[in-house]
Write an enzyme that holds these catalytic residues in place. Structure first.
Site, PDB file in Angstrom:
ATOM      1  N   LEU A  16      37.242  32.693  34.014  1.00  0.00           N
ATOM      2  CA  LEU A  16      36.441  33.588  34.858  1.00  0.00           C
ATOM      3  C   LEU A  16      37.301  34.554  35.653  1.00  0.00           C
ATOM      4  O   LEU A  16      36.860  35.641  36.020  1.00  0.00           O
ATOM      5  CB  LEU A  16      35.585  32.757  35.825  1.00  0.00           C
ATOM      6  CG  LEU A  16      34.543  31.838  35.197  1.00  0.00           C
ATOM      7  CD1 LEU A  16      33.887  30.978  36.265  1.00  0.00           C
ATOM      8  CD2 LEU A  16      33.490  32.650  34.452  1.00  0.00           C
ATOM      9  N   ASP A  26      42.088  36.005  53.461  1.00  0.00           N
ATOM     10  CA  ASP A  26      42.096  36.724  52.178  1.00  0.00           C
ATOM     11  C   ASP A  26      40.699  37.247  51.841  1.00  0.00           C
ATOM     12  O   ASP A  26      40.233  37.120  50.715  1.00  0.00           O
ATOM     13  CB  ASP A  26      42.609  35.814  51.066  1.00  0.00           C
ATOM     14  CG  ASP A  26      43.092  36.612  49.837  1.00  0.00           C
ATOM     15  OD1 ASP A  26      43.372  37.817  49.998  1.00  0.00           O
ATOM     16  OD2 ASP A  26      43.174  36.025  48.753  1.00  0.00           O
TER      17      ASP A  26
END
Length: 702
Positions: free
Chosen positions: A380, A506
């Protein structure tokens, strides 16, 4: 523009252990080079929202310049206590480094650099000066030298009676003059001056309702845009706080290649007269200059842009790689020595199994089967900590996402694995990706999450209608707004609603995943960390480098080595602008701008902020919402951490419960620390200070 002080760097290094000092220096230089590669690819910029004593090293103050006081550059002497001292003065304030403004190309032609500058001035008329004079000018000069002798009065610190009109002057200036000479059209006017105070082109300011130095002090914003390709200069002017007008007060043809040195300096000049005087003050200054670096492929503008960024980026990457390798080698050696000495090595399985409310432990064989032995076709995505695969748990009839951490010889990936698991195992929120379980088998580290069928946000923003398979539609406005609201809710939960503050570190569009209904789910907690109980505002960053992605990293993180709620908010602001504009935070492919936030801020300054909305939407969006979101993105992207809104306020601004934040028209500067030019020097200037309330009023509006 960020300025770095070599003195401050030296002091910082002296406090580090000798083993780590070299590594920190390498990483610091890497960060500088990485930022430099971004700037060099398109343009060079500087920005001063105000001025302080720390900025002295950035400028050369010459002749009668009054230095810095009350947050402003004093181009002529400062103060009103000794009026005779203000008579018949001239001064210059020049930025310390030159800019390359033209270069030779084939056929004897010249390529001219474009530039844009905006600044705020206050030409203050003391109460006992019924007639102000003489004026102030934006100046392009061949050097940092003093104004010529006898350049006061109508010569504005530019020329004198002997030198006026000589091509050897190599100066171009835009004057803002408030005294009518025999060659001037009126008292208040703007003029383009080439090697002379006798303007080549002039325009009166009275039709625009502008009086440069009225009896009651007024601050003015000025925009000067120069198009190097068209050889045209345009000047706009308005009262401070108002947007850039649609029409310039003056425009003129100008070929800089004919009149200025190849490497020239930018700054300001001003003068007072024998019977007329004023305080010539610059309150703020932004400048962006197209970067013409020597040695680039002059036959291909695109090639030299890519080459500069790639070269600097390669050096940056090499430095960073060497630094990380050295640090890991030293860390590994210390950890092994400590373990051998204490006999107390960390056992991963025991730690995980003893976590309260620990998620399910999967069998490795089960996950290997679910991912078809981690087949590439099941992949993915891939990030800095590992690869994510789609997994089919056939017996349960469930699709999952399996994150496989990168295997390394040392314990680094196990540390990352434990950090992510320890953080996300305890988090419960509808807008966070849910952890289902984990697996540790023979050094293979796996985490199992809910599968997000609509993938990540960035894939929808940038693939859109141009997807190779043609089956991914453009993300509509209502879904964009819904996604931002969900991500903000997750951020608020991490910062304020969970029993400990979690800093994600992040936040970016590729880490915002979308479920079947396009609800946002914030994921990838590989960098997340809980604030220590003794630190309620920040966490120390890993000395191996600054975590995150360029364009989302708050500027202070490169210098403070701290991760904070505010740095998370900065990253979220980058996502907001990204979602509304449909452009990545960096590599925007817009001339003169490397970062999306700078482009949006420039549009805001010009009163055209809605021009930033994704054009692919073809106007199918809510105008009021788009404007509010763009202002919110700028507010979250404020260079100063303390000026950014909190996550709780972000949620209310997104929903409209709070009005759009107030955002200054010009992007404030992040200066860490103030620059002191290498080998440079400061000109000592005298400055008359006054304690009178009258003097302190002139830039109150600032």
């Amino acid at each position: 523009m960020m300025f770095f002080s070599t003195n401050s760097l030296h002091r910082r290094r002296s406090r580090l252990p000798s083993a780590a000092a070299g590594i920190h220096l390498l990483l610091f230089l890497s960060a500088v080079l990485l930022l430099a590669s971004a700037v060099l690819a398109d343009s060079i910029s500087l920005s001063f929202p105000s001025f302080s004593q720390d900025n002295y090293g950035n400028f050369n103050f010459s002749h009668d310049a009054g230095g810095i006081s009350l947050g402003a550059l004093q181009i002529t002497p400062d103060g009103t206590d000794n009026i005779t001292f203000l008579h018949n003065k001239s001064g210059r304030v020049i930025f310390y480094r030159p800019f390359r403004l033209w270069e030779e190309v084939s056929g004897g032609r010249k390529r001219i650099a474009s530039f844009n500058t905006s600044f705020e001035i206050n030409v203050y008329r003391p109460r006992n000066s019924p007639v102000p004079g003489e004026g102030i000018a934006f100046l392009i000069a061949p050097d940092q030298g003093w104004p010529p002798t006898d350049s006061a009065g109508g010569f504005l610190g530019l020329t004198n009676a002997t030198l006026d009109g000589q091509p050897s002057n190599r100066i171009v200036a835009v004057e803002f003059d408030n005294v009518k000479q025999s060659y001037d059209p009126a008292g208040d006017h703007v003029g383009l001056n080439i090697n002379s105070v006798r303007s080549n082109v002039t325009a009166q300011l009275s039709p625009f309702g502008i009086e440069i130095s009225p009896a009651t002090a007024v601050n003015y914003s000025i925009w000067i845009d120069y198009d190097g390709a068209d050889r045209m200069i345009r000047v706009h002017m308005a009262q401070q706080g108002k947007p850039k007008p649609g029409s310039p007060v003056m425009s003129a043809a100008l070929d800089l290649g004919e009149h200025v040195n190849q490497n020239s300096y930018f700054g300001f000049a001003a003068a007072t007269g024998t019977a007329t005087y004023e305080l010539n003050c610059v309150l703020a200054w932004n400048l962006t200059v197209e970067d013409l670096l020597p040695g680039k492929n002059r036959g291909s503008p695109t090639a030299w842009k890519i080459g500069a960024g790639a070269a600097a980026g390669a050096v940056s990457l090499a430095v960073a790689t060497a630094a990380v390798w050295l640090l890991r080698k030293r860390t590994k050696k210390r950890e092994r020595a400590a373990a051998a000495e204490t006999g107390d090595e960390w056992e991963l399985e025991g730690t995980l199994k003893n976590l309260p409310g620990m998620a399910r432990e999967f069998e490795y064989a089960e996950l290997r089967k679910a991912t078809r032995n981690f087949d590439e076709k099941m992949k993915l995505g891939q990030g800095g900590f590992g690869v994510v695969y789609r997994g089919e748990l056939l017996e349960e009839g469930k699709t999952v996402a399996v994150k496989r951490f990168s295997r390394e010889e040392d314990m680094k990936s196990q540390d990352d694995f434990f950090k992510e698991l320890a953080v996300i195992n305890r988090l419960r929120h509808r807008n966070l990706v849910r952890l289902l379980g984990w697996c540790h088998n023979n050094g293979v580290l796996l985490l199992v999450y809910d599968y997000m069928p609509n993938g990540s946000l960035d894939h929808h923003l940038y693939v859109g209608c141009s997807a190779p398979d043609g089956d991914r539609p453009l993300l509509p406005w209502n879904r964009r707004r819904q996604i931002l609201a969900g991500a903000a809710s997750a951020l608020h939960y991490l910062h304020n609603e969970y029993n400990e503050c979690v800093v994600h570190r992040d936040i970016k569009s590729s880490n915002i995943l979308l479920d079947a209904d396009f609800n946002a789910r914030l994921g990838d907690f590989g960098l997340a960390i809980v604030l220590d109980s003794g630190k309620t505002s920040y966490v120390d960053l890993d000395p191996a480098g600054i975590p995150g992605t360029v364009g989302y990293i708050a500027p202070e993180c490169f210098h403070t080595s701290k991760a904070t709620r505010e740095s998370d908010v900065f990253a979220f602001g980058a996502v907001v602008l990204e979602v509304v504009a449909g452009r990545r935070p960096s590599s925007v492919r817009l001339p003169g701008f490397h970062f999306l936030v700078d482009w949006v801020w420039d549009l805001h300054r010009e009163g055209k902020i809605l021009d930033a909305v994704d054009q692919r939407l073809a106007g199918d969006y809510v105008v009021e919402e788009a404007g509010r979101l763009l202002l919110l993105g700028l507010a979250c992207s404020h260079p100063l951490p303390g000026k950014r809104p909190r996550a709780a306020d972000v949620i209310q601004m997104l929903s409209g419960e709070l009005p759009a934040p107030e955002v200054p028209p010009m992007k404030p500067a992040f200066v860490w620390p103030a620059a002191v030019p290498g080998g440079g020097w400061l000109t000592s200037t005298s400055s008359i200070m006054t304690s009178s309330s009258e003097r302190q009023q002139f830039n109150v509006s600032k």
